[in-house]
Scaffold this motif. Sequence first.
Motif, PDB file in Angstrom:
ATOM      1  N   MET A  75      -8.790   5.299  -5.127  1.00 57.68           N
ATOM      2  CA  MET A  75      -9.088   4.435  -3.992  1.00 57.68           C
ATOM      3  C   MET A  75     -10.086   3.348  -4.414  1.00 57.68           C
ATOM      4  N   LYS A  76      -9.919   2.160  -3.870  1.00 54.23           N
ATOM      5  CA  LYS A  76     -10.810   1.047  -4.194  1.00 54.23           C
ATOM      6  C   LYS A  76     -11.317   0.443  -2.896  1.00 54.23           C
ATOM      7  N   LYS A  77     -12.616   0.234  -2.803  1.00 48.44           N
ATOM      8  CA  LYS A  77     -13.185  -0.434  -1.637  1.00 48.44           C
ATOM      9  C   LYS A  77     -13.946  -1.663  -2.106  1.00 48.44           C
ATOM     10  N   TRP A  78     -13.631  -2.810  -1.499  1.00 50.89           N
ATOM     11  CA  TRP A  78     -14.288  -4.063  -1.868  1.00 50.89           C
ATOM     12  C   TRP A  78     -15.152  -4.558  -0.720  1.00 50.89           C
ATOM     13  N   THR A  79     -16.379  -4.952  -1.064  1.00 48.06           N
ATOM     14  CA  THR A  79     -17.228  -5.779  -0.210  1.00 48.06           C
ATOM     15  C   THR A  79     -17.785  -6.857  -1.131  1.00 48.06           C
ATOM     16  N   ARG A 200      -4.278  -2.931   9.049  1.00 42.84           N
ATOM     17  CA  ARG A 200      -3.839  -2.018   7.995  1.00 42.84           C
ATOM     18  C   ARG A 200      -2.338  -2.143   7.765  1.00 42.84           C
ATOM     19  N   SER A 244     -14.815  -5.831   4.686  1.00 45.12           N
ATOM     20  CA  SER A 244     -14.400  -4.955   3.580  1.00 45.12           C
ATOM     21  C   SER A 244     -12.883  -4.967   3.453  1.00 45.12           C
ATOM     22  N   GLU A 246     -10.031  -2.159   1.680  1.00 44.51           N
ATOM     23  CA  GLU A 246      -9.852  -0.875   1.015  1.00 44.51           C
ATOM     24  C   GLU A 246      -8.389  -0.706   0.575  1.00 44.51           C
ATOM     25  N   THR A 248      -5.663   2.212  -1.054  1.00 46.95           N
ATOM     26  CA  THR A 248      -5.460   3.635  -1.302  1.00 46.95           C
ATOM     27  C   THR A 248      -4.051   3.850  -1.865  1.00 46.95           C
TER      28      THR A 248
END
Length: 253
Positions: A75-79, A200, A244, A246, A248
């Motif tokens: 999983m990658k989360k960007w801010t 989403r 953000s 995200e 997945t």
Amino acid sequence: MKHIKIMIVLLSAILVVSCSQGEKTSEEHDMNEADGHDQSTMGAGDHHTEGEESEQNHGSEMGENHESTSNGGEMKKWTHGDNGVKSIQSDFHFIAGSMENINPEVMSEAGQNVMKLTADGTPTAFVFHTSYGNVGIAAMLNLKGFNGTVKLIHHAQNTSNYEFVAINSDKMKLGRVVDGKKEIFDEKTYESADDWTNLRVSAAGTHFKGYIGNKTITHGHGEMMKDGYVGILLEGKGMLQIKSVELTPMEDE
């Protein structure tokens, strides 16, 4: 005559003993030299080899970890993080438009820093550097100052080949573009929010879904496309805020 024989026997015995001792001394000397040479070689050589193996193993592990992160397996989360506006340049690349078309800035919203984009009307798409197959995407967006269409895109090769969920006002479309031709899987209306929207989309095998928060709005089916980039495509003008994004990885449905 008897005395001569005795002398000969004694001399022979002395010669045999002397030769045996000489050979023994020579063998001991050779063995000591060999032992000293082997110990010296093992002391330096083995330590050097262990060091090389340790570095090689460490490098291999780092390479595997890096490969595991860069192939989309986690999983990658960007801010925007600590890099502010620079994070747009470091974490994404543009497949349409450029930085000048969205003029990114960091601003404070309710005590929290968010990324503000001001679009000038030029279609602009920025995507992560890694390609994905099955994937879920969630973007926390504030659209109240934006006039136009916002798309979450995936399986993108370029702006002529990609899949998307798109929202404009209170309408959502789910579909794909292949060789420049658009195909719509599903289209619905939804209750738009006044401030933040959790947009989403999921692509799992041949199943595609668009959501607002946890509520499914659109659902469609189509053949799997080649792995591609994931990101955001803006078609419109005005201000869009991003808190953000995200990603997945998903399994086939």
